[in-house]
Design a protein around this motif. Structure first.
Motif, PDB file in Angstrom:
ATOM      1  N   PRO A   1       0.804  -1.222   0.000  1.00 11.99           N
ATOM      2  CA  PRO A   1       0.000   0.000   0.000  1.00 11.99           C
ATOM      3  C   PRO A   1       0.833   1.266   0.000  1.00 11.99           C
ATOM      4  O   PRO A   1       0.305   2.354  -0.220  1.00 11.99           O
ATOM      5  CB  PRO A   1      -0.835  -0.117   1.277  1.00 11.99           C
ATOM      6  N   ALA A   2       2.163   1.136   0.229  1.00 15.55           N
ATOM      7  CA  ALA A   2       3.035   2.310   0.150  1.00 15.55           C
ATOM      8  C   ALA A   2       3.188   2.805  -1.281  1.00 15.55           C
ATOM      9  O   ALA A   2       3.564   3.952  -1.505  1.00 15.55           O
ATOM     10  CB  ALA A   2       4.404   1.985   0.742  1.00 15.55           C
ATOM     11  N   ASN A   3       2.915   1.943  -2.251  1.00 17.46           N
ATOM     12  CA  ASN A   3       3.018   2.317  -3.662  1.00 17.46           C
ATOM     13  C   ASN A   3       1.653   2.770  -4.163  1.00 17.46           C
ATOM     14  O   ASN A   3       0.685   2.017  -4.116  1.00 17.46           O
ATOM     15  CB  ASN A   3       3.506   1.127  -4.485  1.00 17.46           C
ATOM     16  N   ASP A   4       1.589   4.003  -4.628  1.00 28.43           N
ATOM     17  CA  ASP A   4       0.315   4.567  -5.093  1.00 28.43           C
ATOM     18  C   ASP A   4       0.605   5.500  -6.263  1.00 28.43           C
ATOM     19  O   ASP A   4       0.568   6.720  -6.130  1.00 28.43           O
ATOM     20  CB  ASP A   4      -0.381   5.298  -3.948  1.00 28.43           C
ATOM     21  N   ASP A   5       0.943   4.907  -7.403  1.00 24.00           N
ATOM     22  CA  ASP A   5       1.253   5.687  -8.590  1.00 24.00           C
ATOM     23  C   ASP A   5       0.880   4.868  -9.819  1.00 24.00           C
ATOM     24  O   ASP A   5       0.481   3.707  -9.710  1.00 24.00           O
ATOM     25  CB  ASP A   5       2.729   6.085  -8.614  1.00 24.00           C
ATOM     26  N   ALA A   6       1.014   5.485 -10.991  1.00 26.83           N
ATOM     27  CA  ALA A   6       0.577   4.842 -12.234  1.00 26.83           C
ATOM     28  C   ALA A   6       1.317   3.549 -12.516  1.00 26.83           C
ATOM     29  O   ALA A   6       0.798   2.673 -13.222  1.00 26.83           O
ATOM     30  CB  ALA A   6       0.737   5.812 -13.400  1.00 26.83           C
ATOM     31  N   ALA A   7       2.522   3.393 -11.963  1.00 28.56           N
ATOM     32  CA  ALA A   7       3.284   2.168 -12.187  1.00 28.56           C
ATOM     33  C   ALA A   7       2.599   0.943 -11.585  1.00 28.56           C
ATOM     34  O   ALA A   7       2.907  -0.185 -11.983  1.00 28.56           O
ATOM     35  CB  ALA A   7       4.702   2.317 -11.624  1.00 28.56           C
ATOM     36  N   CYS A   8       1.666   1.145 -10.659  1.00 27.51           N
ATOM     37  CA  CYS A   8       0.910   0.016 -10.109  1.00 27.51           C
ATOM     38  C   CYS A   8       0.102  -0.706 -11.192  1.00 27.51           C
ATOM     39  O   CYS A   8      -0.143  -1.910 -11.094  1.00 27.51           O
ATOM     40  CB  CYS A   8      -0.035   0.491  -9.006  1.00 27.51           C
ATOM     41  N   LEU A   9      -0.307   0.022 -12.222  1.00 26.10           N
ATOM     42  CA  LEU A   9      -1.123  -0.553 -13.296  1.00 26.10           C
ATOM     43  C   LEU A   9      -0.289  -1.019 -14.485  1.00 26.10           C
ATOM     44  O   LEU A   9      -0.844  -1.454 -15.490  1.00 26.10           O
ATOM     45  CB  LEU A   9      -2.165   0.463 -13.769  1.00 26.10           C
ATOM     46  N   ALA A  10       1.028  -0.959 -14.365  1.00 27.34           N
ATOM     47  CA  ALA A  10       1.887  -1.454 -15.440  1.00 27.34           C
ATOM     48  C   ALA A  10       1.794  -2.971 -15.539  1.00 27.34           C
ATOM     49  O   ALA A  10       1.435  -3.643 -14.559  1.00 27.34           O
ATOM     50  CB  ALA A  10       3.332  -1.033 -15.179  1.00 27.34           C
ATOM     51  N   PRO A  11       2.091  -3.561 -16.694  1.00 27.18           N
ATOM     52  CA  PRO A  11       2.086  -5.017 -16.803  1.00 27.18           C
ATOM     53  C   PRO A  11       3.111  -5.632 -15.851  1.00 27.18           C
ATOM     54  O   PRO A  11       4.116  -5.002 -15.512  1.00 27.18           O
ATOM     55  CB  PRO A  11       2.473  -5.271 -18.259  1.00 27.18           C
ATOM     56  N   PRO A  12       2.885  -6.869 -15.420  1.00 32.75           N
ATOM     57  CA  PRO A  12       3.871  -7.531 -14.571  1.00 32.75           C
ATOM     58  C   PRO A  12       5.120  -7.856 -15.371  1.00 32.75           C
ATOM     59  O   PRO A  12       5.110  -7.803 -16.609  1.00 32.75           O
ATOM     60  CB  PRO A  12       3.145  -8.804 -14.125  1.00 32.75           C
ATOM     61  N   PRO A  13       6.205  -8.194 -14.683  1.00 35.94           N
ATOM     62  CA  PRO A  13       7.409  -8.609 -15.414  1.00 35.94           C
ATOM     63  C   PRO A  13       7.097  -9.749 -16.369  1.00 35.94           C
ATOM     64  O   PRO A  13       6.233 -10.589 -16.097  1.00 35.94           O
ATOM     65  CB  PRO A  13       8.356  -9.068 -14.294  1.00 35.94           C
ATOM     66  N   GLU A  14       7.768  -9.792 -17.503  1.00 39.88           N
ATOM     67  CA  GLU A  14       7.409 -10.720 -18.581  1.00 39.88           C
ATOM     68  C   GLU A  14       7.345 -12.180 -18.150  1.00 39.88           C
ATOM     69  O   GLU A  14       6.392 -12.878 -18.510  1.00 39.88           O
ATOM     70  CB  GLU A  14       8.361 -10.550 -19.759  1.00 39.88           C
ATOM     71  N   PRO A  15       8.307 -12.709 -17.373  1.00 33.45           N
ATOM     72  CA  PRO A  15       8.192 -14.120 -16.968  1.00 33.45           C
ATOM     73  C   PRO A  15       6.919 -14.395 -16.181  1.00 33.45           C
ATOM     74  O   PRO A  15       6.262 -15.415 -16.356  1.00 33.45           O
ATOM     75  CB  PRO A  15       9.446 -14.348 -16.119  1.00 33.45           C
ATOM     76  N   LEU A  16       6.530 -13.457 -15.306  1.00 34.79           N
ATOM     77  CA  LEU A  16       5.307 -13.635 -14.540  1.00 34.79           C
ATOM     78  C   LEU A  16       4.102 -13.532 -15.449  1.00 34.79           C
ATOM     79  O   LEU A  16       3.154 -14.321 -15.328  1.00 34.79           O
ATOM     80  CB  LEU A  16       5.222 -12.550 -13.447  1.00 34.79           C
ATOM     81  N   GLN A  17       4.113 -12.623 -16.417  1.00 31.39           N
ATOM     82  CA  GLN A  17       2.988 -12.475 -17.338  1.00 31.39           C
ATOM     83  C   GLN A  17       2.772 -13.757 -18.135  1.00 31.39           C
ATOM     84  O   GLN A  17       1.640 -14.200 -18.325  1.00 31.39           O
ATOM     85  CB  GLN A  17       3.239 -11.293 -18.266  1.00 31.39           C
ATOM     86  N   ARG A  18       3.877 -14.385 -18.588  1.00 35.77           N
ATOM     87  CA  ARG A  18       3.735 -15.642 -19.322  1.00 35.77           C
ATOM     88  C   ARG A  18       3.148 -16.728 -18.434  1.00 35.77           C
ATOM     89  O   ARG A  18       2.356 -17.563 -18.892  1.00 35.77           O
ATOM     90  CB  ARG A  18       5.101 -16.081 -19.854  1.00 35.77           C
ATOM     91  N   ALA A  19       3.488 -16.715 -17.144  1.00 33.17           N
ATOM     92  CA  ALA A  19       2.996 -17.753 -16.237  1.00 33.17           C
ATOM     93  C   ALA A  19       1.508 -17.644 -15.985  1.00 33.17           C
ATOM     94  O   ALA A  19       0.853 -18.622 -15.637  1.00 33.17           O
ATOM     95  CB  ALA A  19       3.760 -17.681 -14.917  1.00 33.17           C
ATOM     96  N   LEU A  20       0.962 -16.423 -16.170  1.00 40.44           N
ATOM     97  CA  LEU A  20      -0.450 -16.212 -15.882  1.00 40.44           C
ATOM     98  C   LEU A  20      -1.356 -16.675 -17.024  1.00 40.44           C
ATOM     99  O   LEU A  20      -2.555 -16.796 -16.851  1.00 40.44           O
ATOM    100  CB  LEU A  20      -0.702 -14.721 -15.587  1.00 40.44           C
ATOM    101  N   PHE A  21      -0.811 -16.895 -18.204  1.00 47.34           N
ATOM    102  CA  PHE A  21      -1.654 -17.201 -19.370  1.00 47.34           C
ATOM    103  C   PHE A  21      -1.174 -18.481 -20.050  1.00 47.34           C
ATOM    104  O   PHE A  21      -0.075 -18.947 -19.832  1.00 47.34           O
ATOM    105  CB  PHE A  21      -1.629 -16.049 -20.375  1.00 47.34           C
TER     106      PHE A  21
END
Length: 221
Positions: free
Chosen positions: A201-221
């Protein structure tokens, strides 16, 4: 399924006064002046809520989380039983509100590797989350978000989701006997994985909505 529903959400609009005009609501000038877009609203944070005031709508500041028994912070109330629970009975009858948000977060994966997703209106715009108002633990106004059974999009992450107030029922929800709000329809929300920055919750900026790191993104799909 892990995480608390609904414990984090967003309202990324820059112009709060314009949002108030969209809902034909008055807004306190000081609240509008100090507003900034929110990318990670967390328990205890102040946030605008729509209230009914003598037949008019007003956008007011309130803290996220009601004071509960033994110092517990009450973030959510199940709509199926809120009217009968002592903690929520009075608010259900006379202190209902709607929380403007343009998305909310849910997580999947083990506690040591929580993977967040952002759920937001597929067509864009703002959601109105049904809420109950009361007192914050330290005093002052606060709110808890009502939850209901998850629709198809949320259901793969959690069995509950925020109850949504349709614009046509907004005035009835804010004033008078509470109307029965419909279950959120399937297909109204889009889901996309986002950065694990939002886990803190300490992070509250537009970067919160950025895509996850690529290896994690591949793992989700």
């Amino acid at each position: 399924m892990v995480g608390r529903m609904c414990g984090r959400f967003t309202l990324t609009v820059a112009d709060l006064a314009a949002l108030a005009r969209e809902w034909a609501a008055e807004v306190d000038a000081a609240l509008a002046a100090r507003w900034r877009p929110r990318f990670n609203v967390a328990p205890g944070d102040p946030h605008p809520v729509l209230r009914g005031r003598g037949g008019a709508r007003r956008l007011e500041a309130a803290a996220f989380g009601l004071a509960g028994p033994g110092g517990k912070l009450l973030l959510n109330a199940r709509v199926e039983g809120a009217a009968g629970r002592p903690a929520f009975r009075e608010a259900w009858a006379a202190r209902r509100a709607a929380v403007p948000a343009d998305g909310f977060y849910e997580w999947e994966g083990p506690a040591a590797d929580r993977r967040p997703s952002w759920l937001h209106p597929r067509a864009g715009g703002t959601l109105l989350l049904a809420a109950l108002c009361g007192d914050a633990p330290g005093g002052g106004p606060a709110f808890a978000i009502l939850t209901t059974a998850a629709n198809a999009e949320v259901g793969r992450l959690h069995d509950r989701m925020p109850l949504l107030v349709p614009p046509a029922l907004l005035d009835a929800w804010l004033d008078g006997p509470p109307p029965a709000l419909p279950a959120p329809a399937d297909g109204v929300l889009a889901v996309r994985p986002v950065s694990p920055r939002v886990n803190s919750p300490a992070n509250d900026d537009a970067a919160c909505l950025a895509p996850p790191p690529e290896p994690l993104q591949r793992a989700l799909f």
